[in-house]
Write a protein that holds these residues in place. Structure first.
Motif, PDB file in Angstrom:
ATOM      1  N   MET A   1      19.121  50.667  57.305  1.00  0.00           N
ATOM      2  CA  MET A   1      20.288  49.891  57.635  1.00  0.00           C
ATOM      3  C   MET A   1      21.209  49.899  56.420  1.00  0.00           C
ATOM      4  O   MET A   1      20.779  49.739  55.290  1.00  0.00           O
ATOM      5  N   LYS A   2      22.480  50.085  56.655  1.00  0.00           N
ATOM      6  CA  LYS A   2      23.460  50.162  55.600  1.00  0.00           C
ATOM      7  C   LYS A   2      24.546  49.138  55.879  1.00  0.00           C
ATOM      8  O   LYS A   2      25.091  49.079  56.980  1.00  0.00           O
ATOM      9  N   ILE A   3      24.851  48.328  54.854  1.00  0.00           N
ATOM     10  CA  ILE A   3      25.898  47.314  54.985  1.00  0.00           C
ATOM     11  C   ILE A   3      26.969  47.623  53.945  1.00  0.00           C
ATOM     12  O   ILE A   3      26.670  47.835  52.775  1.00  0.00           O
ATOM     13  N   THR A   4      28.204  47.622  54.374  1.00  0.00           N
ATOM     14  CA  THR A   4      29.325  47.877  53.480  1.00  0.00           C
ATOM     15  C   THR A   4      30.255  46.687  53.499  1.00  0.00           C
ATOM     16  O   THR A   4      30.606  46.182  54.577  1.00  0.00           O
ATOM     17  N   VAL A   5      30.638  46.239  52.306  1.00  0.00           N
ATOM     18  CA  VAL A   5      31.567  45.114  52.194  1.00  0.00           C
ATOM     19  C   VAL A   5      32.762  45.599  51.393  1.00  0.00           C
ATOM     20  O   VAL A   5      32.612  46.083  50.268  1.00  0.00           O
ATOM     21  N   ASP A   6      33.931  45.485  51.945  1.00  0.00           N
ATOM     22  CA  ASP A   6      35.166  45.842  51.252  1.00  0.00           C
ATOM     23  C   ASP A   6      35.871  44.571  50.818  1.00  0.00           C
ATOM     24  O   ASP A   6      36.103  43.672  51.627  1.00  0.00           O
ATOM     25  N   VAL A   7      36.216  44.498  49.544  1.00  0.00           N
ATOM     26  CA  VAL A   7      36.935  43.346  49.009  1.00  0.00           C
ATOM     27  C   VAL A   7      38.305  43.827  48.591  1.00  0.00           C
ATOM     28  O   VAL A   7      38.428  44.747  47.776  1.00  0.00           O
ATOM     29  N   ASP A   8      39.316  43.214  49.133  1.00  0.00           N
ATOM     30  CA  ASP A   8      40.690  43.593  48.821  1.00  0.00           C
ATOM     31  C   ASP A   8      41.306  42.484  47.971  1.00  0.00           C
ATOM     32  O   ASP A   8      41.670  41.423  48.478  1.00  0.00           O
ATOM     33  N   CYS A   9      41.366  42.747  46.638  1.00  0.00           N
ATOM     34  CA  CYS A   9      41.966  41.761  45.751  1.00  0.00           C
ATOM     35  C   CYS A   9      42.526  42.482  44.519  1.00  0.00           C
ATOM     36  O   CYS A   9      42.180  43.622  44.231  1.00  0.00           O
ATOM     37  N   THR A  10      43.349  41.786  43.805  1.00  0.00           N
ATOM     38  CA  THR A  10      43.939  42.357  42.594  1.00  0.00           C
ATOM     39  C   THR A  10      42.977  42.171  41.424  1.00  0.00           C
ATOM     40  O   THR A  10      42.055  41.333  41.492  1.00  0.00           O
ATOM     41  N   PRO A  11      43.156  42.913  40.351  1.00  0.00           N
ATOM     42  CA  PRO A  11      42.292  42.713  39.178  1.00  0.00           C
ATOM     43  C   PRO A  11      42.367  41.287  38.634  1.00  0.00           C
ATOM     44  O   PRO A  11      41.358  40.731  38.192  1.00  0.00           O
ATOM     45  N   GLU A  12      43.553  40.683  38.681  1.00  0.00           N
ATOM     46  CA  GLU A  12      43.696  39.304  38.206  1.00  0.00           C
ATOM     47  C   GLU A  12      42.882  38.339  39.060  1.00  0.00           C
ATOM     48  O   GLU A  12      42.229  37.428  38.549  1.00  0.00           O
ATOM     49  N   GLU A  13      42.925  38.546  40.384  1.00  0.00           N
ATOM     50  CA  GLU A  13      42.155  37.681  41.290  1.00  0.00           C
ATOM     51  C   GLU A  13      40.659  37.831  41.049  1.00  0.00           C
ATOM     52  O   GLU A  13      39.919  36.853  41.024  1.00  0.00           O
ATOM     53  N   LEU A  14      40.201  39.052  40.837  1.00  0.00           N
ATOM     54  CA  LEU A  14      38.779  39.285  40.592  1.00  0.00           C
ATOM     55  C   LEU A  14      38.348  38.686  39.252  1.00  0.00           C
ATOM     56  O   LEU A  14      37.279  38.080  39.154  1.00  0.00           O
ATOM     57  N   ARG A  15      39.205  38.828  38.234  1.00  0.00           N
ATOM     58  CA  ARG A  15      38.894  38.259  36.922  1.00  0.00           C
ATOM     59  C   ARG A  15      38.782  36.742  37.024  1.00  0.00           C
ATOM     60  O   ARG A  15      37.867  36.130  36.463  1.00  0.00           O
ATOM     61  N   THR A  16      39.687  36.122  37.763  1.00  0.00           N
ATOM     62  CA  THR A  16      39.646  34.678  37.957  1.00  0.00           C
ATOM     63  C   THR A  16      38.402  34.265  38.736  1.00  0.00           C
ATOM     64  O   THR A  16      37.749  33.273  38.407  1.00  0.00           O
ATOM     65  N   PHE A  17      38.048  35.037  39.757  1.00  0.00           N
ATOM     66  CA  PHE A  17      36.874  34.727  40.569  1.00  0.00           C
ATOM     67  C   PHE A  17      35.601  34.727  39.721  1.00  0.00           C
ATOM     68  O   PHE A  17      34.739  33.866  39.869  1.00  0.00           O
ATOM     69  N   PHE A  18      35.480  35.715  38.815  1.00  0.00           N
ATOM     70  CA  PHE A  18      34.289  35.782  37.962  1.00  0.00           C
ATOM     71  C   PHE A  18      34.383  34.881  36.740  1.00  0.00           C
ATOM     72  O   PHE A  18      33.442  34.787  35.955  1.00  0.00           O
ATOM     73  N   GLY A  19      35.537  34.248  36.516  1.00  0.00           N
ATOM     74  CA  GLY A  19      35.684  33.324  35.399  1.00  0.00           C
ATOM     75  C   GLY A  19      35.929  34.018  34.072  1.00  0.00           C
ATOM     76  O   GLY A  19      35.680  33.430  33.012  1.00  0.00           O
ATOM     77  N   LEU A  20      36.422  35.244  34.118  1.00  0.00           N
ATOM     78  CA  LEU A  20      36.709  35.958  32.874  1.00  0.00           C
ATOM     79  C   LEU A  20      38.078  35.553  32.342  1.00  0.00           C
ATOM     80  O   LEU A  20      38.992  35.247  33.107  1.00  0.00           O
ATOM     81  N   PRO A  21      38.226  35.544  31.026  1.00  0.00           N
ATOM     82  CA  PRO A  21      39.515  35.115  30.459  1.00  0.00           C
ATOM     83  C   PRO A  21      40.597  36.184  30.644  1.00  0.00           C
ATOM     84  O   PRO A  21      40.307  37.374  30.735  1.00  0.00           O
ATOM     85  N   ASP A  22      41.840  35.731  30.687  1.00  0.00           N
ATOM     86  CA  ASP A  22      42.982  36.640  30.780  1.00  0.00           C
ATOM     87  C   ASP A  22      43.367  37.023  29.349  1.00  0.00           C
ATOM     88  O   ASP A  22      43.837  36.192  28.567  1.00  0.00           O
ATOM     89  N   VAL A  23      43.167  38.282  28.992  1.00  0.00           N
ATOM     90  CA  VAL A  23      43.426  38.742  27.628  1.00  0.00           C
ATOM     91  C   VAL A  23      44.779  39.452  27.499  1.00  0.00           C
ATOM     92  O   VAL A  23      45.098  39.972  26.437  1.00  0.00           O
ATOM     93  N   ARG A  24      45.558  39.456  28.548  1.00  0.00           N
ATOM     94  CA  ARG A  24      46.855  40.149  28.507  1.00  0.00           C
ATOM     95  C   ARG A  24      47.782  39.598  27.424  1.00  0.00           C
ATOM     96  O   ARG A  24      48.401  40.385  26.704  1.00  0.00           O
ATOM     97  N   PRO A  25      47.930  38.275  27.245  1.00  0.00           N
ATOM     98  CA  PRO A  25      48.813  37.785  26.179  1.00  0.00           C
ATOM     99  C   PRO A  25      48.368  38.262  24.789  1.00  0.00           C
ATOM    100  O   PRO A  25      49.199  38.622  23.955  1.00  0.00           O
ATOM    101  N   MET A  26      47.065  38.285  24.559  1.00  0.00           N
ATOM    102  CA  MET A  26      46.547  38.753  23.274  1.00  0.00           C
ATOM    103  C   MET A  26      46.833  40.245  23.096  1.00  0.00           C
ATOM    104  O   MET A  26      47.257  40.684  22.030  1.00  0.00           O
ATOM    105  N   GLN A  27      46.639  41.037  24.137  1.00  0.00           N
ATOM    106  CA  GLN A  27      46.921  42.466  24.067  1.00  0.00           C
ATOM    107  C   GLN A  27      48.402  42.727  23.830  1.00  0.00           C
ATOM    108  O   GLN A  27      48.764  43.596  23.030  1.00  0.00           O
ATOM    109  N   ASP A  28      49.271  41.981  24.501  1.00  0.00           N
ATOM    110  CA  ASP A  28      50.705  42.147  24.316  1.00  0.00           C
ATOM    111  C   ASP A  28      51.120  41.822  22.881  1.00  0.00           C
ATOM    112  O   ASP A  28      51.915  42.543  22.264  1.00  0.00           O
ATOM    113  N   ALA A  29      50.584  40.735  22.335  1.00  0.00           N
ATOM    114  CA  ALA A  29      50.917  40.343  20.962  1.00  0.00           C
ATOM    115  C   ALA A  29      50.416  41.392  19.971  1.00  0.00           C
ATOM    116  O   ALA A  29      51.118  41.744  19.013  1.00  0.00           O
TER     117      ALA A  29
END
Length: 82
Positions: free
Chosen positions: A1-29
């Motif tokens: 049996m094979k189960i496939t799950v497709d998740v359609d979200c942006t990288p920002e949404e996924l980062r927020t879902f997993f609780g990872l910090p947003d490092v974009r301001p640090m990278q920009d600076a």
């Protein structure tokens, strides 16, 4: 049996879902700081100084090769007499 799950979200949404910090301001600076340092160092250097920094071994190697070749040509090799 094979189960496939497709998740359609942006990288920002996924980062927020997993609780990872947003490092974009640090990278920009950091990128802004690197760009400013590179621009300042390029404006401070003269073209001749830049070539000496970028090609020190290559130019010295070419000069040494030229000197060696000229010394070999000036001494010349004569065939041995029998």
């Amino acid at each position: 049996m094979k189960i496939t799950v497709d998740v359609d979200c942006t990288p920002e949404e996924l980062r927020t879902f997993f609780g990872l910090p947003d490092v974009r301001p640090m990278q920009d600076a950091l990128m802004k700081q690197i760009q400013d340092q590179m621009a300042a160092s390029l404006h401070a250097m003269e073209p001749e100084a830049m070539f000496k920094v970028w090609l020190p071994a290559g130019m010295q190697g070419m000069e040494q090769l030229q000197k060696m070749l000229w010394s070999q040509f000036s001494h010349g090799s004569r065939p041995k007499e029998k």
